[in-house]
Design an enzyme around this catalytic site. Sequence first.
Site, mmCIF file in Angstrom:
data_model
loop_
_atom_site.group_PDB
_atom_site.id
_atom_site.type_symbol
_atom_site.label_atom_id
_atom_site.label_comp_id
_atom_site.label_asym_id
_atom_site.label_seq_id
_atom_site.Cartn_x
_atom_site.Cartn_y
_atom_site.Cartn_z
ATOM 1 N N VAL A 65 107.688 22.522 36.000
ATOM 2 C CA VAL A 65 106.398 23.178 35.765
ATOM 3 C C VAL A 65 105.257 22.184 35.601
ATOM 4 C CG1 VAL A 65 107.466 25.245 34.789
ATOM 5 C CG2 VAL A 65 106.727 23.388 33.251
ATOM 6 N N SER A 146 103.257 30.718 19.958
ATOM 7 C CA SER A 146 104.122 30.563 18.792
ATOM 8 C C SER A 146 103.295 30.814 17.547
ATOM 9 C CB SER A 146 104.706 29.143 18.737
ATOM 10 O OG SER A 146 105.332 28.889 17.494
ATOM 11 N N TYR A 159 103.142 20.180 19.052
ATOM 12 C CA TYR A 159 103.644 21.494 19.419
ATOM 13 C C TYR A 159 102.678 22.585 18.970
ATOM 14 C CZ TYR A 159 106.781 25.512 19.766
ATOM 15 O OH TYR A 159 107.339 26.731 20.081
ATOM 16 N N LYS A 163 100.638 25.164 21.489
ATOM 17 C CA LYS A 163 100.810 26.611 21.448
ATOM 18 C C LYS A 163 99.495 27.320 21.117
ATOM 19 C CE LYS A 163 105.068 26.933 22.711
ATOM 20 N NZ LYS A 163 105.405 27.576 24.002
ATOM 21 N N GLY A 193 118.882 30.442 18.009
ATOM 22 C CA GLY A 193 119.315 30.284 19.384
ATOM 23 C C GLY A 193 118.195 29.908 20.321
#
Length: 256
Positions: A65, A146, A159, A163, A193
């Site tokens: 990407v 997020s 991060y 976001k 997960g």
Amino acid sequence: MTNRSPAVLITGAATGIGAACATAFARAGWRVGVCTLPDTRAEADAVVAACQAIGQDALVVEVDVTDDASCRAAAAAFENHMGQLDGLVNCAGTTRFIPHGDLEALPSSEFGRTNNVNVLGTFQMIRACRAGLERSGRGAIVNYSSIAGISGVGSSVAYAASKGAVSTLTISMARALAPHIRVNAIAPGYVAGGLPSRVLETEALAAVEAKYLETQPLKRLLTPVEVAELTIFLIAGPPGITGEIIRMDNGLHLNG
């Protein structure tokens, strides 16, 4: 638009939330493109097999990407195979856990790497898929922001910043691509997960999960399947929703 079942392209679909989205869309009657990097090709093949076992057409689409030519080639290959492109889910993402207060531990290269995957990658996939989604007549996009991008928490400052940019990008794209394409974002909290399970050691991961079980008003952990269900709703659901960033964090934002 054809009478064939709709088709959705999902980045980061070899594992975690992306993989859950792929099989959930297949169960909902969608044909699926499972985007992956070469190093997760085996996992992507397994996701495609699961979608095919459900009875839906699915294929692996290798894409980086961060590379515009790769994004354009992936979009073209998917639309050529399926004959249409109705939905795009931008799930590809990256992070490393770096304490927010330790600014010297966050090199410029890591800031750039995180931004290139999470923000630039999302934009490039939207641009590559725009024409196909417009041809669909029902085109819709879901980006993954997020709760970190809203409240400034999360695995690292880089991060959180990336976001936050995804949320702003979502609003900009919803305006720019209307009336032909709807664009929304989901801002999950901690997902068991999800990405942290692939970047943290077992003991550190257990500590993170224990913290969220304690601090979230709803004393539970999100699952990839829950996020996938909301994703399908936003892609296939009410046609009047666009430009929204929907928090899904077990009430964590209520803590201020």
